[in-house]
Write an enzyme that holds these catalytic residues in place. Sequence first.
Site, PDB file in Angstrom:
ATOM      1  N   ARG A 225      40.024  45.990   2.081  1.00  0.00           N
ATOM      2  CA  ARG A 225      41.339  46.754   2.192  1.00  0.00           C
ATOM      3  C   ARG A 225      43.090  46.514   2.953  1.00  0.00           C
ATOM      4  O   ARG A 225      42.643  45.863   3.622  1.00  0.00           O
ATOM      5  CB  ARG A 225      41.266  47.884   2.808  1.00  0.00           C
ATOM      6  CG  ARG A 225      39.970  49.440   2.086  1.00  0.00           C
ATOM      7  CD  ARG A 225      40.700  49.335   0.543  1.00  0.00           C
ATOM      8  NE  ARG A 225      39.374  50.372   0.022  1.00  0.00           N
ATOM      9  CZ  ARG A 225      38.042  49.930  -0.958  1.00  0.00           C
ATOM     10  NH1 ARG A 225      38.544  48.385  -1.555  1.00  0.00           N
ATOM     11  NH2 ARG A 225      38.103  50.971  -1.628  1.00  0.00           N
ATOM     12  N   HIS A 273      43.142  43.480  -6.636  1.00  0.00           N
ATOM     13  CA  HIS A 273      42.468  44.092  -6.506  1.00  0.00           C
ATOM     14  C   HIS A 273      40.862  43.372  -7.370  1.00  0.00           C
ATOM     15  O   HIS A 273      40.521  44.625  -7.479  1.00  0.00           O
ATOM     16  CB  HIS A 273      42.462  45.434  -6.077  1.00  0.00           C
ATOM     17  CG  HIS A 273      41.044  46.117  -5.399  1.00  0.00           C
ATOM     18  ND1 HIS A 273      41.849  46.571  -4.470  1.00  0.00           N
ATOM     19  CD2 HIS A 273      40.064  46.143  -5.638  1.00  0.00           C
ATOM     20  CE1 HIS A 273      40.989  47.864  -3.972  1.00  0.00           C
ATOM     21  NE2 HIS A 273      39.640  47.278  -3.903  1.00  0.00           N
TER      22      HIS A 273
HETATM   23  P1  NAP Z   1      29.154  49.267   4.639  1.00  0.00           P
HETATM   24  O1  NAP Z   1      27.543  48.668   3.904  1.00  0.00           O
HETATM   25  O2  NAP Z   1      29.145  50.755   4.826  1.00  0.00           O
HETATM   26  O3  NAP Z   1      29.150  48.142   5.498  1.00  0.00           O
HETATM   27  C1  NAP Z   1      30.379  48.376   6.781  1.00  0.00           C
HETATM   28  C2  NAP Z   1      30.388  47.405   7.489  1.00  0.00           C
HETATM   29  O4  NAP Z   1      31.354  47.490   8.508  1.00  0.00           O
HETATM   30  C3  NAP Z   1      29.044  47.629   8.825  1.00  0.00           C
HETATM   31  O5  NAP Z   1      28.408  46.676   8.980  1.00  0.00           O
HETATM   32  C4  NAP Z   1      29.817  48.589   9.905  1.00  0.00           C
HETATM   33  O6  NAP Z   1      29.209  48.746  11.080  1.00  0.00           O
HETATM   34  C5  NAP Z   1      31.381  47.807  10.133  1.00  0.00           C
HETATM   35  N1  NAP Z   1      31.526  48.556  10.820  1.00  0.00           N
HETATM   36  C6  NAP Z   1      32.296  49.891  10.293  1.00  0.00           C
HETATM   37  N2  NAP Z   1      32.734  50.617  11.670  1.00  0.00           N
HETATM   38  C7  NAP Z   1      33.624  49.068  12.197  1.00  0.00           C
HETATM   39  C8  NAP Z   1      33.896  49.714  13.786  1.00  0.00           C
HETATM   40  N3  NAP Z   1      35.062  50.028  14.061  1.00  0.00           N
HETATM   41  N4  NAP Z   1      33.761  47.687  13.980  1.00  0.00           N
HETATM   42  C9  NAP Z   1      32.485  47.448  13.153  1.00  0.00           C
HETATM   43  N5  NAP Z   1      32.472  46.853  12.631  1.00  0.00           N
HETATM   44  C10 NAP Z   1      32.495  47.771  11.986  1.00  0.00           C
HETATM   45  O7  NAP Z   1      29.957  48.773   3.629  1.00  0.00           O
HETATM   46  P2  NAP Z   1      30.049  47.559   2.194  1.00  0.00           P
HETATM   47  O8  NAP Z   1      29.136  48.285   1.331  1.00  0.00           O
HETATM   48  O9  NAP Z   1      29.654  46.781   3.047  1.00  0.00           O
HETATM   49  O10 NAP Z   1      31.792  47.770   1.929  1.00  0.00           O
HETATM   50  C11 NAP Z   1      32.968  46.695   2.825  1.00  0.00           C
HETATM   51  C12 NAP Z   1      33.724  47.276   2.007  1.00  0.00           C
HETATM   52  O11 NAP Z   1      34.313  46.343   1.364  1.00  0.00           O
HETATM   53  C13 NAP Z   1      33.863  49.033   1.807  1.00  0.00           C
HETATM   54  O12 NAP Z   1      34.315  49.577   2.255  1.00  0.00           O
HETATM   55  C14 NAP Z   1      35.544  48.719   0.911  1.00  0.00           C
HETATM   56  O13 NAP Z   1      36.560  49.034   1.351  1.00  0.00           O
HETATM   57  C15 NAP Z   1      35.188  47.212   0.285  1.00  0.00           C
HETATM   58  N6  NAP Z   1      35.272  46.755  -0.821  1.00  0.00           N
HETATM   59  C16 NAP Z   1      36.563  46.211  -1.354  1.00  0.00           C
HETATM   60  C17 NAP Z   1      35.870  45.543  -3.133  1.00  0.00           C
HETATM   61  C18 NAP Z   1      37.105  44.911  -3.715  1.00  0.00           C
HETATM   62  O14 NAP Z   1      36.709  44.731  -4.829  1.00  0.00           O
HETATM   63  N7  NAP Z   1      37.913  43.976  -3.344  1.00  0.00           N
HETATM   64  C19 NAP Z   1      34.925  46.539  -3.388  1.00  0.00           C
HETATM   65  C20 NAP Z   1      33.830  46.390  -2.379  1.00  0.00           C
HETATM   66  C21 NAP Z   1      34.030  47.110  -1.213  1.00  0.00           C
HETATM   67  P3  NAP Z   1      27.527  49.314  11.731  1.00  0.00           P
HETATM   68  O15 NAP Z   1      26.321  48.199  10.248  1.00  0.00           O
HETATM   69  O16 NAP Z   1      27.026  48.650  12.406  1.00  0.00           O
HETATM   70  O17 NAP Z   1      27.388  50.565  11.107  1.00  0.00           O
HETATM   71  C1  GLV Z   2      35.858  47.882  -4.620  1.00  0.00           C
HETATM   72  O1  GLV Z   2      37.317  48.224  -3.886  1.00  0.00           O
HETATM   73  C2  GLV Z   2      35.355  49.143  -4.226  1.00  0.00           C
HETATM   74  O2  GLV Z   2      34.816  49.766  -3.084  1.00  0.00           O
HETATM   75  O3  GLV Z   2      34.197  49.577  -4.782  1.00  0.00           O
END
Ligand code: NAP
Ligand code: GLV
Length: 310
Positions: A225, A273
Amino acid sequence: MALLFICEGEDPTEWETALRTEIPDLDFRVWPENVGNPDDIDIVLTWQPPRALLASFPNLKAILSLAAGIEHILRDPELPPGVPIARLIDPGLQTGMLEFVTMEVLRHHRRASEYQDQHRTGDWKLLRQTLSRDRRIGILGLGHLGAACGEMLTRFGFPVSGWARSQKDIPGIKSYAGEDGLFSLLEQTDILVCLLPLTPDTEDILDATTLGALPRGAALINAARGKHIVDDDLIEALDSGHLSGATLDVFRTEPLPGDHPFWSHPKITLYPHAAAWTLPESAAPVIADNIRRAYHGEELYGRIDVRRGY
Ligand code: NAP
Ligand code: GLV
């Protein structure tokens, strides 16, 4: 039992078709033109719902995000209390992110931007190649996306480290946690990939201090983000030569305003994005599974912890 689709600017037709393939008798409604009686709405499927709208459905059983991130839902100060919220865990989204991160890591690793510049100026010059084993990758966030990207990058021979809230045990990935862990990771990272959720703890995490902790010449890829980055600090780190380049897919304001300095910065590669899309053909089975779970009062897949913020 009715599902309300709330996603301004998105054509609901494809979603209706894809979800009806999974659940033929689904009562699929669309905000704002076809809400019907608000009391009927059991489930909301949404991206960036307008503030206070969700509180107007008194019988809501589940809020399903059309995205992996859920800050677009949690920003609503009038969220209906106690209604479970699920982020999207979608194989198509994961594949898209794997492709994007791999592509951009390899672009920085193989100095693709510099070769593109040389192409433009007609310069025939070999730039020194670095072995993948000598290019250290650091990933912020080792969740559904970060862990998968890390595993993929180990296959190229890159040494991969990752940082999360909790210590991880992922084959081939060195795990760090906590504030000390963050700086230990940064100090030994040549290409930093941000895949954190946006929460009060992670907002502005990439500032002068953390970017300054990276070794000189490091590169940044932010596919999480825009609010993870302090924009002026990133520009300063690039202009001073501390960072060699940055790939940015996400921004504080989207679309990125036309006069933002990121647009014309020579060391920034910018995407609108576009890293990973939510495609109905991939996400509909996952969402349908959560619709069934909500109807049966079962735990949602990908339910988020509202207090933790992800
Ligand atoms: P997720 O499975 O919820 O993983 C989040 C990770 O971040 C976990 O490993 C978590 O730690 C860690 N985390 C959260 N808060 C933290 C903190 N304060 N300090 C250290 N580590 C922390 O999320 P995801 O599905 O992988 O997605 C991640 C992000 O990618 C989304 O939230 C979104 O913003 C972004 N995204 C972007 C796009 C795009 O097109 N640009 C697409 C999809 C997603 P723990 O494992 O210990 O809980
Ligand atoms: C895209 O940004 C997502 O969070 O899936």
